[in-house]
Design a protein around this motif. Structure first.
Motif, PDB file in Angstrom:
ATOM      1  N   GLN A   1       4.428  -6.479  49.745  1.00 23.34           N
ATOM      2  CA  GLN A   1       3.941  -5.111  49.888  1.00 23.34           C
ATOM      3  C   GLN A   1       2.693  -5.053  50.767  1.00 23.34           C
ATOM      4  N   ILE A   2       1.867  -6.099  50.683  1.00 25.29           N
ATOM      5  CA  ILE A   2       0.681  -6.114  51.551  1.00 25.29           C
ATOM      6  C   ILE A   2       1.085  -6.440  52.995  1.00 25.29           C
TER       7      ILE A   2
ATOM      8  N   GLU B   1       3.850  -5.965  54.454  1.00 29.89           N
ATOM      9  CA  GLU B   1       4.539  -4.815  55.045  1.00 29.89           C
ATOM     10  C   GLU B   1       3.544  -3.873  55.727  1.00 29.89           C
ATOM     11  N   LEU B   2       2.435  -3.605  54.998  1.00 32.36           N
ATOM     12  CA  LEU B   2       1.434  -2.679  55.524  1.00 32.36           C
ATOM     13  C   LEU B   2       0.761  -3.264  56.770  1.00 32.36           C
TER      14      LEU B   2
ATOM     15  N   MET C   1      -4.446  -4.293  48.972  1.00 31.19           N
ATOM     16  CA  MET C   1      -3.453  -3.812  49.923  1.00 31.19           C
ATOM     17  C   MET C   1      -4.016  -2.663  50.743  1.00 31.19           C
TER      18      MET C   1
ATOM     19  N   LYS D   1       0.959   4.485  52.672  1.00 30.36           N
ATOM     20  CA  LYS D   1       0.810   3.356  53.576  1.00 30.36           C
ATOM     21  C   LYS D   1       1.162   3.760  55.005  1.00 30.36           C
TER      22      LYS D   1
ATOM     23  N   LEU E   1       4.274   4.460  56.029  1.00 27.76           N
ATOM     24  CA  LEU E   1       5.605   3.988  56.404  1.00 27.76           C
ATOM     25  C   LEU E   1       6.472   5.160  56.848  1.00 27.76           C
TER      26      LEU E   1
ATOM     27  N   ARG F   1      14.110   1.346  51.992  1.00 33.96           N
ATOM     28  CA  ARG F   1      13.584   0.088  51.484  1.00 33.96           C
ATOM     29  C   ARG F   1      12.912   0.265  50.124  1.00 33.96           C
TER      30      ARG F   1
END
Lengths: 304, 336, 335
Positions: free
Chosen positions: B113-114, B116-117, B178, C239, C241, C249
């Motif tokens: 998850q981190i 990805e960012l 994150m 975030k 996205l 996802r």
């Protein structure tokens, strides 16, 4: 005095009235649910007024439903005289489809009501008392869930011998475990509530608690399930009839009619199978549309 | 003036529901300076979370921002395209939520998850599966560094854990790591400690102030808990029923509150040093935001209400340098 | 817990379920019929055949003894004698199984991806036109009698348009490896058979897939709606996205978990539907065998199909459970 009573009623049930109004609002805002409701009303009207709507009417000879055969009128395509055409014996398909509504609803309601009663009684008791009874009953339900519904119903009907009554018995056997499990789950969650604890603490009897508190509170999801199941039962019964396990040939049974007309499709005589099949489709669709909408509407998580 | 990072001006966010239009945020203005921790305090439902979501641009239907400006680094976020805003989200403005339990995706590891960012904002790769291995390794190192920065125990191992394998405090740390990994200028923390144990709360708050000191990130801290405000914030805005009623530095708010609502809040705090029979409480209850009271929204509960309070909504005015109050009790003198 | 440990545990849990299945099939075959031996022998069989059957299957013994011999027979592969085919039931099933397997496989390959896609679109566009369309499409699927849909397709695509064939599996490929015609024709490079077989499977697999497709669409929609409201979706959006990544996802991966459960259950509908579909398209599988057995009162054949279908369904759900553990890291930790 009267004003006072009205006021008390108003304030006492204020939240319920508000919720009910909101529910009506949601039904109005959901065109699919509304369509389902209207279709259902129409289908019930057709069933009730079948003798007035149909052109021809069945006779019962020795308990066996028979229709007037007109051999000069075999395989007539749809016309004003025979809106849905005629079959190989000259029976008026339109009239048979109309009367078939009664049979479909009869099968659906009897099976669902019996399965629901068994489910409510066993599930409520099982969920409430727990222990070995609950354990055994749930294992028995699991055994039934291991079978595809139609297949199990097929085997049972085959063992009992073909016929509409046997089909209904088989469907009840197939359907009761689902209700037992739903009711039990509901009871388990309702049981956690404080007011049940409170009722038990002040010594209200077990039966009374189940009857007065547990069952009413677990009713909404069961009713939603029942609405959708009415459609499913009609569909499965039609499937069994199609396989040759249901009512006798040349009776006003939609599944039987589709089955009988099927071999003539290749010859282009499409109407015999098409109209009864359409009737099954629309009826089941109506129950599903309404049930599906009802579930969304009653689901507190999706309500707002 | 240059040290102002975010300026919210006359923000209006409404929710169009069945019952009517909920005016959740109705004319909110404040600003956040660079490197500052700004607290937004108020009761549940006063619009503080909606303010935060408006800033980061995550207001969902039936909600809608109907007026005002949100100026971030000199640009009005509300005039940007969705695509431009998306590039700011997670990169320039990050947000952490109340429930670390549910705010992390349960089916991916903390590391994924981190990473990805990082891949998204540093490399422009939205799909983590399409990233080259080398790049992923590099980002993984950075993620471990971030976890270490928030004092996550054993970061090399934790990075491969799933959220359900971590405690609430550790999850919130992972969340902070994150959301700060891309080195954003503003972190919005919506009740970051409410769901945690008291001891863990203190640790998380300490980490937040540390991050401000080390990374220079500004933090908008949203809470209903005055002790949290007292512990970490530099300045505070007090919200009531969709409005800001008072803004001042934290010390002033506690020592010299002006608005009757703020005064009420302060009196509701139990103090060990004083022996009182019972705690003071504010009478009445929070108003309905569909039909809010006219004029000052606090007037039905206010002990000092004057006739004008029922008619006219008080403006937020500066009564002493850096101390703003929206109340007719003070409006008179300052206006002249 | 490791994945393989989980699999082993699930396999052990399978034993009581299979015993439960045998208890029910035993009850249907030995207890319900008025005269089980007569039912097993067939209505037209002479009296001495009935007698011999009763002796061979111990039908005059107490029920628990009968159950013992019933179980022993199932294990040994003696599933009774199919008098409509004049050979043992198990031999018939072995012959017909691949056809049914191939048909259901194709139906699943249509239903699952398409159902998930429609469900996602429906949830993302909730209460807008695409949602209404996909809901009507899905509700029609669960309401449509499979046999009627098959007949309509035959009427349109065979009787009137003459595009697709209406019956059978097509030309048998030159070599048999798996019993699945399409796979075998690819393996034996028999392209003539391949084209013909694909042509034959199109209508039956569409017919069979529709109801399952509908169930998967509905489940995906409702679990997506549930997931889309959760905090971690907000996190994913915060975030920055793109929507596509947030939806596929972050949301879908989680929404797949309940959808998968339903796909397992929907497999029951697929097996039941196979009986009806095969009957209509004269598809030489277990379903058509069952249909013939009904019309010839070949009771052992019906029971054989019933038992095998239940076993397949149980195995399908086992596979679903394993996939479940793979998709959801929380499962392996123990319930």
């Amino acid at each position: 005095m009267a004003e006072n009573a009205v006021q008390t009623f108003g304030s006492k049930y204020e939240s319920q009235i508000k919720e009910f109004k909101y529910t009506l609002h949601l039904i109005r805002k959901s065109p699919l649910t509304l369509a389902g409701l209207i279709l259902l009303i129409l289908i019930f009207l057709v069933a009730i007024f079948a003798p007035y709507l149909a052109i021809d009417h069945p006779k019962y000879i020795g308990g066996q439903q028979t229709w007037y055969s007109d051999f000069s009128q075999t395989f007539q395509p749809p016309s004003w005289k025979h809106p849905f055409g005629t079959d190989d014996m000259g029976h008026d398909i339109y009239s048979m489809v109309i009367y078939g509504t009664r049979e479909a609803l009869y099968v659906g309601f009897i099976v669902v009501i019996v399965a629901m009663l068994i489910g409510v009684i066993l599930g409520a008791y099982s969920g409430y008392v727990g222990g070995w009874f609950d354990e055994v009953l749930m294992r028995i339900c699991d055994m039934f869930f291991a079978f595809p519904g139609l297949i199990l119903a097929m085997a049972i009907t085959a063992a009992l011998g073909p016929g509409l009554t046997h089909v209904m018995y088989a469907l009840m056997v197939v359907w009761w475990p689902a209700y037992t499990r739903i009711v039990r789950g509901q009871v388990l969650s309702v049981k956690q509530n404080q007011y049940i604890e409170a009722a038990r603490a002040v010594g209200v009897s077990r039966f009374k608690i189940i009857w007065r508190h547990v069952i009413p509170n677990s009713l909404p999801p069961i009713l939603v399930q029942a609405t959708m199941d009415l459609g499913n039962v009609i569909l499965t019964a039609a499937g069994l009839a199609f396989l040759g396990l249901g009512a006798a040939a040349y009776t006003a049974d939609w599944g039987v009619m589709v089955s009988q007309g099927r071999s003539w499709i290749l010859a282009g005589k499409w109407w015999w199978s098409t109209f009864p099949g359409l009737a099954i489709f629309i009826t089941v669709l109506a129950f599903n549309l309404f049930g599906d909408g009802l579930r969304d509407i009653l689901d507190p998580r999706l309500r707002r | 003036m240059n040290d102002i990072l975010l300026k919210v001006e006359d923000l209006h966010t409404y929710f169009y529901t069945y019952e009517g239009v909920v005016k959740a945020v109705d004319g909110v203005s404040f600003d956040i300076k660079k490197g500052e921790i700004f607290g937004l305090v108020g009761e549940t439902g006063c619009g503080k979370s909606v303010t935060a979501l408006s800033i980061i641009g995550l207001i969902d239907e039936p909600g809608k921002i109907v007026g005002g400006k949100i100026i971030f680094k000199g640009k009005n976020l509300l005039e940007m395209s969705e695509e431009e805003k998306r590039k700011i989200r997670g990169k320039e403005i990050s947000m952490i939520f109340q429930e670390p339990m549910t705010a992390l995706n349960p089916v991916y590891t903390i590391g994924d998850q981190i990473i990805e960012l990082l891949l998204l904002h540093e490399e422009g790769i939205a799909n983590i599966k399409k990233a080259p291995k080398e790049l992923k390794k590099e980002k993984r190192k950075k993620a471990i560094e971030m976890l270490r920065l928030v004092r996550m125990p054993d970061p090399e191992r934790t990075i491969d854990s799933y959220p359900h394998e971590l405690s609430g405090g550790m999850r919130q740390r992972a969340m902070i790591a994150m959301m700060l990994a891309t080195n954003p200028s503003l972190l919005i923390a919506d009740e970051p400690t409410t769901a945690l144990d008291v001891t863990v709360q203190a640790q998380i708050l300490k980490i937040l102030t540390d991050m401000r000191d080390k990374l220079g990130v500004s933090i908008l801290l949203i809470t209903h808990d005055l002790s949290v405000i007292a512990e970490v914030t530099d300045r505070v805005g007090v919200m009531y029923a969709g409005n800001i009623v008072e803004i001042a530095d934290t010390f002033t708010i506690f020592q010299n509150p002006k608005h009757p609502y703020t005064v009420g809040l302060m009196e509701a705090i139990p103090k060990i040093t004083e022996k009182k029979e019972e705690l003071r409480q504010i009478r009445g209850s929070v108003p309905n935001l569909i039909y809010p009271p006219p004029g000052c929204r606090f007037h039905p509960r206010c002990d000092y209400a004057k006739p004008i309070c029922k008619k006219e909504k008080p403006k937020l005015i500066e009564i002493e340098p850096g101390h703003f109050v929206a109340c007719h009790l003070y409006g008179g003198e300052a206006n002249e | 817990m490791k994945l393989w440990q989980y699999v082993v545990r699930r396999l052990i849990m399978l034993i009581p379920v299979v015993i439960g299945v045998t208890l029910i099939t035993f009850t249907i075959s030995h207890v319900i019929p008025a005269n089980p031996a007569r039912a097993w022998a067939g209505q037209k069989a002479p009296e001495e055949v009935v007698k011999r059957i009763a002796e061979k299957y111990h039908l005059n013994d107490p029920l628990y003894v009968q159950y013992y011999y019933y179980l022993a027979g199932l294990v040994k592969g003696d599933w009774g004698y199919s008098h409509s085919e004049h050979r043992p039931v198990i031999a018939c099933l072995a012959d017909y199984f691949p056809a049914t397997f191939e048909l259901t496989l194709w139906a699943m390959m249509i239903a699952i991806p398409l159902g998930i896609y429609l469900g996602v679109v429906s949830a993302v566009k909730r209460n807008k036109v695409p949602d209404h369309l996909s809901r009507v499409f899905a509700l029609s699927g669960v309401s449509m009698p499979i046999f009627w849909l098959g007949l309509l397709l035959i009427l349109v695509f065979y009787t009137y348009l003459g595009i697709f064939p209406a019956s059978g599996r097509g030309i048998a490929p030159s070599h048999t490896y798996t019993g699945l015609y399409i796979l075998d024709s690819i393996l034996s490079l028999d392209f003539h058979a391949l084209v013909d077989d694909v042509w034959h499977i199109i209508l039956p697999s569409i017919t069979l897939s529709y109801a399952t497709l509908a169930v998967i669409t509905r489940m995906t929609r409702s679990s997506m709606l549930e997931v889309l409201r959760l905090d971690y979706i907000k996190t994913a959006k915060a975030k920055g996205l793109p929507d596509r990544v947030v939806i596929y996802r972050h949301a879908l991966r989680n929404a797949m978990i309940p959808t998968l459960t339903v796909s397992g259950l929907a497999f029951a509908g697929l097996l039941g539907g196979a009986v009806l579909t095969e009957t209509i398209f004269s598809w030489p599988g277990m379903g058509r065998y069952a249909y013939h057995a009904i019309s010839t009162l070949d009771f052992p054949a019906i029971m054989g199909v019933t038992f095998l279908m239940a076993v397949i369904f149980v195995i399908a759900n086992l596979i679903v459970d394993i996939l479940y553990a793979y998709l959801d890291p929380r499962i392996k930790l123990g319930e």
